[in-house]
Design an enzyme around this catalytic site. Sequence first.
Site, mmCIF file in Angstrom:
data_model
loop_
_atom_site.group_PDB
_atom_site.id
_atom_site.type_symbol
_atom_site.label_atom_id
_atom_site.label_comp_id
_atom_site.label_asym_id
_atom_site.label_seq_id
_atom_site.Cartn_x
_atom_site.Cartn_y
_atom_site.Cartn_z
ATOM 1 N N ARG A 233 85.188 18.645 16.254
ATOM 2 C CA ARG A 233 85.745 16.941 15.462
ATOM 3 C C ARG A 233 83.930 16.882 15.513
ATOM 4 O O ARG A 233 83.197 16.375 16.030
ATOM 5 C CB ARG A 233 86.134 16.130 16.393
ATOM 6 C CG ARG A 233 87.618 16.904 15.894
ATOM 7 C CD ARG A 233 88.510 16.420 14.670
ATOM 8 N NE ARG A 233 89.814 16.494 13.993
ATOM 9 C CZ ARG A 233 90.098 17.846 14.070
ATOM 10 N NH1 ARG A 233 89.581 18.782 13.706
ATOM 11 N NH2 ARG A 233 91.948 17.919 13.277
ATOM 12 N N GLU A 262 81.906 13.652 5.276
ATOM 13 C CA GLU A 262 82.617 14.460 4.961
ATOM 14 C C GLU A 262 82.708 14.054 3.788
ATOM 15 O O GLU A 262 83.759 13.123 3.732
ATOM 16 C CB GLU A 262 83.584 15.418 5.548
ATOM 17 C CG GLU A 262 83.483 15.985 7.209
ATOM 18 C CD GLU A 262 83.973 16.489 7.191
ATOM 19 O OE1 GLU A 262 85.024 17.020 7.297
ATOM 20 O OE2 GLU A 262 83.657 17.099 8.923
ATOM 21 N N HIS A 279 83.789 22.088 6.971
ATOM 22 C CA HIS A 279 84.827 22.312 7.384
ATOM 23 C C HIS A 279 85.742 23.068 7.005
ATOM 24 O O HIS A 279 86.915 23.041 6.413
ATOM 25 C CB HIS A 279 85.421 21.318 7.622
ATOM 26 C CG HIS A 279 86.385 20.324 8.357
ATOM 27 N ND1 HIS A 279 86.140 19.143 8.843
ATOM 28 C CD2 HIS A 279 86.794 20.646 8.538
ATOM 29 C CE1 HIS A 279 87.175 19.120 9.395
ATOM 30 N NE2 HIS A 279 87.651 20.327 10.076
#
Length: 310
Positions: A233, A262, A279
């Site tokens: 994370r 992000e 990701h």
Amino acid sequence: MNTLIISTSSFDIDNNPPLQQLLQKGMRIITNPHRRKLTEDEIIELLKDGPIGLIAGIEPLTERVFQAAPSLKVISRCGTGLDSVDLTAAKNRGIAVLNTPEAPAQAVAELTLGYILNLLRQISAIDQAVRKGEWPRTQGRLLAAQTVGIIGLGHIGRRVARLCQAFEATVIAHDPYAAQVPDGVTLLPLEQLLTKADIITLHLPYSPSTHHLLNTQALAAMKPEAIIINAARGGLVDESALADALKSGKVSAAALDVFEHEPYQGALLELNNIIVTSHVGSLARESRRLMEIEAAENLLQGLIKTGVIQ
């Protein structure tokens, strides 16, 4: 007509049997038009049609979001972490929250192993040098000779441990809540793990207590030439402190798949001793399909259990 929202950036509806069952029951499905992580305002806008169910990505699901969706009964996270969901607010509103902890585990574990091997043997750096007309004779390091420190021994952390052990690495771990510890893995306090591990890889949820778990102080305690990996994370690593440590050589290399904000734009992109990815931890074809089916099945069963559909 009941409405279902799918807020993940992508989702294969056509090849998902539980979703097809919901469509046959008259469910209308609305998907994420932005094809990326949604902001709080964007998920509120998406929920304006009064859905009863949500297959969620990692967008913030806050009390404000729930206020805008009073008909919402079930949230099914397509993935492991629930740190983006205000669980207390959901409980107070009678919203069931489900996740898919097992489905993405192998994909994230294999990506982690890929980072480790890439950084130890400097595969990406050598590739770039050869493309520039160079022919480097770079000496890498063996995984078998390293001590891998795993922070978090959940579904993913345990898989990473087994993969590293298959390469004959020494594996140590920190997890005060570990329910299962693989054979041959030594549990240590965090402070000891930081000083003993050659490679530190994070596999734990984000919470206020784990915010910037790897900060300036933690980075300073690590062994010379340590390698850091975060495929868990964003927010677990102080990205500014990591950039400084990479520049100074205190940390020899790193790989990050997740970031506090992000898409990521920051100082780490200027460094050549870090791998940055977008990701993609769970985005192995087989794992993603399993995760999507499991998320849809969770939603279907949740809606049946709450009596919303028969």
